[in-house]
Scaffold this active site. Structure first.
Site, mmCIF file in Angstrom:
data_model
loop_
_atom_site.group_PDB
_atom_site.id
_atom_site.type_symbol
_atom_site.label_atom_id
_atom_site.label_comp_id
_atom_site.label_asym_id
_atom_site.label_seq_id
_atom_site.Cartn_x
_atom_site.Cartn_y
_atom_site.Cartn_z
ATOM 1 N N ARG A 165 -25.567 -54.144 17.638
ATOM 2 C CA ARG A 165 -24.365 -54.561 18.356
ATOM 3 C C ARG A 165 -24.537 -54.590 19.858
ATOM 4 N NH1 ARG A 165 -20.510 -51.186 14.888
ATOM 5 N NH2 ARG A 165 -19.053 -50.420 16.362
ATOM 6 N N ARG B 216 -5.619 -48.528 7.805
ATOM 7 C CA ARG B 216 -6.846 -48.111 7.100
ATOM 8 C C ARG B 216 -6.803 -46.609 6.782
ATOM 9 N NH1 ARG B 216 -12.668 -49.509 9.409
ATOM 10 N NH2 ARG B 216 -11.895 -48.484 11.271
ATOM 11 N N ARG C 96 -12.628 -49.737 21.848
ATOM 12 C CA ARG C 96 -13.599 -50.350 20.926
ATOM 13 C C ARG C 96 -13.617 -51.869 21.082
ATOM 14 N NH1 ARG C 96 -11.548 -48.075 15.460
ATOM 15 N NH2 ARG C 96 -13.217 -49.311 14.519
ATOM 16 N N LYS D 262 -16.040 -56.036 7.879
ATOM 17 C CA LYS D 262 -17.492 -56.022 7.628
ATOM 18 C C LYS D 262 -17.831 -55.068 6.475
ATOM 19 C CE LYS D 262 -18.383 -54.569 11.832
ATOM 20 N NZ LYS D 262 -17.000 -54.449 12.377
HETATM 21 P P1 AP5 Z 1 -13.223 -52.597 7.291
HETATM 22 O O1 AP5 Z 1 -13.989 -53.299 6.236
HETATM 23 O O2 AP5 Z 1 -13.238 -51.112 7.329
HETATM 24 O O3 AP5 Z 1 -13.586 -53.216 8.732
HETATM 25 P P2 AP5 Z 1 -14.911 -53.108 9.590
HETATM 26 O O4 AP5 Z 1 -15.212 -54.454 10.137
HETATM 27 O O5 AP5 Z 1 -15.987 -52.406 8.836
HETATM 28 O O6 AP5 Z 1 -14.343 -52.216 10.785
HETATM 29 P P3 AP5 Z 1 -14.899 -50.903 11.481
HETATM 30 O O7 AP5 Z 1 -13.741 -50.301 12.203
HETATM 31 O O8 AP5 Z 1 -15.664 -50.030 10.519
HETATM 32 O O9 AP5 Z 1 -15.907 -51.505 12.487
HETATM 33 P P4 AP5 Z 1 -16.514 -50.876 13.706
HETATM 34 O O10 AP5 Z 1 -17.633 -51.776 13.927
HETATM 35 O O11 AP5 Z 1 -15.614 -50.679 14.852
HETATM 36 O O12 AP5 Z 1 -16.830 -49.344 13.255
HETATM 37 P P5 AP5 Z 1 -18.187 -48.628 12.832
HETATM 38 O O13 AP5 Z 1 -17.870 -47.639 11.806
HETATM 39 O O14 AP5 Z 1 -19.250 -49.623 12.601
HETATM 40 O O15 AP5 Z 1 -11.694 -53.091 7.173
HETATM 41 C C1 AP5 Z 1 -10.689 -52.558 8.007
HETATM 42 C C2 AP5 Z 1 -9.398 -52.369 7.169
HETATM 43 O O16 AP5 Z 1 -8.896 -53.633 6.768
HETATM 44 C C3 AP5 Z 1 -9.602 -51.583 5.880
HETATM 45 O O17 AP5 Z 1 -8.467 -50.793 5.683
HETATM 46 C C4 AP5 Z 1 -9.732 -52.654 4.781
HETATM 47 O O18 AP5 Z 1 -9.236 -52.183 3.552
HETATM 48 C C5 AP5 Z 1 -8.887 -53.775 5.336
HETATM 49 N N1 AP5 Z 1 -9.423 -55.120 5.090
HETATM 50 C C6 AP5 Z 1 -10.734 -55.499 5.205
HETATM 51 N N2 AP5 Z 1 -10.858 -56.825 5.010
HETATM 52 C C7 AP5 Z 1 -9.605 -57.295 4.782
HETATM 53 C C8 AP5 Z 1 -9.095 -58.597 4.520
HETATM 54 N N3 AP5 Z 1 -9.898 -59.673 4.474
HETATM 55 N N4 AP5 Z 1 -7.754 -58.732 4.336
HETATM 56 C C9 AP5 Z 1 -6.923 -57.656 4.402
HETATM 57 N N5 AP5 Z 1 -7.360 -56.393 4.636
HETATM 58 C C10 AP5 Z 1 -8.686 -56.221 4.834
HETATM 59 O O19 AP5 Z 1 -18.579 -47.877 14.181
HETATM 60 C C11 AP5 Z 1 -17.846 -46.774 14.630
HETATM 61 C C12 AP5 Z 1 -18.464 -46.220 15.897
HETATM 62 O O20 AP5 Z 1 -19.820 -45.773 15.644
HETATM 63 C C13 AP5 Z 1 -18.606 -47.180 17.080
HETATM 64 O O21 AP5 Z 1 -17.417 -47.292 17.822
HETATM 65 C C14 AP5 Z 1 -19.729 -46.506 17.868
HETATM 66 O O22 AP5 Z 1 -19.277 -45.368 18.568
HETATM 67 C C15 AP5 Z 1 -20.660 -46.023 16.764
HETATM 68 N N6 AP5 Z 1 -21.645 -47.060 16.379
HETATM 69 C C16 AP5 Z 1 -21.789 -47.632 15.158
HETATM 70 N N7 AP5 Z 1 -22.781 -48.531 15.176
HETATM 71 C C17 AP5 Z 1 -23.275 -48.545 16.423
HETATM 72 C C18 AP5 Z 1 -24.292 -49.288 17.061
HETATM 73 N N8 AP5 Z 1 -25.012 -50.222 16.402
HETATM 74 N N9 AP5 Z 1 -24.516 -49.059 18.372
HETATM 75 C C19 AP5 Z 1 -23.834 -48.116 19.055
HETATM 76 N N10 AP5 Z 1 -22.830 -47.393 18.520
HETATM 77 C C20 AP5 Z 1 -22.565 -47.594 17.197
HETATM 78 MG MG MG Z 2 -16.904 -50.526 8.975
#
Ligand code: AP5
Ligand code: MG
Length: 222
Positions: free
Chosen positions: A88, A127, A171, A13
């Site tokens: 989410r 990552r 997660r 994402k």
């Molecule tokens: P990346 O683009 O970083 O993936 P992502 O989908 O953004 O994954 P996240 O881990 O950030 O998602 P998440 O939703 O769990 O975490 P968030 O920070 O939102 O890509 C991943 C890796 O793959 C990278 O190394 C990239 O280079 C590589 N890659 C990407 N696309 C690729 C492709 N097509 N091919 C090959 N490689 C690729 O949330 C973290 C925490 O915050 C949550 O657990 C929660 O505690 C809190 N939080 C955040 N939002 C909320 C909410 N709305 N409600 C409640 N808690 C929340």
């Molecule tokens: Mg992310």
């Protein structure tokens, strides 16, 4: 353009949003990045938020809704935004809907990036992120120019604390329990597209561009 990116952890994402933000000229609002910035800046919310994030659990709805709605009302969001990681849960989606209805600015499109569990695990294991600017890399698929250093500011790259195997499991459970129901919710609302997030970054970006161009070329500019 008001766009939501939905999908499991590691689906890509943030990576897709980083590319689309320039193309669409709207800000990329990543709820995880916003929460991590609160922790870094030592805000009052920081310690409580960090506990949830490091354990892989979602922070409470009230808290994140307040943070994200306040971000959405800033002037740079007037022409739209890309939401990544928010909403989410159903209560979050309903709160967002309510707010957008008040200002008569509904969501234009939801892109669901789907990815399988093995892909997710290898994405998160490889990552590396910049602790200063949140730039994201991958040891195999998106390495920095100089090993271990951020291309933008030269800081030492790190693994995210919530990318440990046990936290990834939590997660994924949270995603299935609380976020997956949103797929049906937004599919029913229309303008919902699934993309295969297992594919490489270029493929995903090209598909997303095509979808946006096709959907909006006859109505308004994407
Ligand atoms: P990346 O683009 O970083 O993936 P992502 O989908 O953004 O994954 P996240 O881990 O950030 O998602 P998440 O939703 O769990 O975490 P968030 O920070 O939102 O890509 C991943 C890796 O793959 C990278 O190394 C990239 O280079 C590589 N890659 C990407 N696309 C690729 C492709 N097509 N091919 C090959 N490689 C690729 O949330 C973290 C925490 O915050 C949550 O657990 C929660 O505690 C809190 N939080 C955040 N939002 C909320 C909410 N709305 N409600 C409640 N808690 C929340
Ligand atoms: Mg992310």
């Amino acid at each position: 353009m008001r766009l939501i990116l939905l999908g499991p952890p590691g689906a890509g994402k943030g990576t897709l949003a980083d590319r689309l933000t320039d193309r669409l000229s709207v800000p990329h609002l990543a709820s995880g990045d916003i929460l991590r910035a609160q922790i870094r800046q030592g805000s009052d919310l920081g310690p409580a938020v960090q506990k949830y994030m490091n354990s892989g659990q979602l922070v409470p709805d009230d808290l994140i809704v307040q943070v994200m709605i306040s971000r959405l009302t800033q002037p740079d969001c007037a022409a739209g935004f890309i939401l990544d990681g928010f909403p989410r849960t159903l209560p979050q989606a309903q709160a967002l809907n309510g707010r957008l209805a008040e200002v008569q600015a509904p969501i234009d499109m939801v892109i669901y990036l789907d990815a399988g569990e093995q892909v997710i695990i290898s994405r998160l294991a490889g990552r590396r992120v910049c602790p200063l600017c949140d730039a994201t890399y991958h040891l195999q698929t998106m390495p920095p120019a100089e090993s271990g250093k951020c291309d933008r500011d030269g800081a030492d790259l790190q693994a995210r604390p919530d990318d440990q195997p046990q936290v990834i499991r939590t997660r994924l459970q949270e995603y299935r329990r609380l976020t997956e129901p949103l797929l049906e919710y937004y599919a029913a609302a229309g303008r919902f597209v699934r993309l295969d997030g297992n594919k490489d970054i270029e493929w995903v970006y090209c598909q997303a561009q095509q979808v946006l161009t096709k959907t909006f070329s006859s109505t308004d500019e994407p």
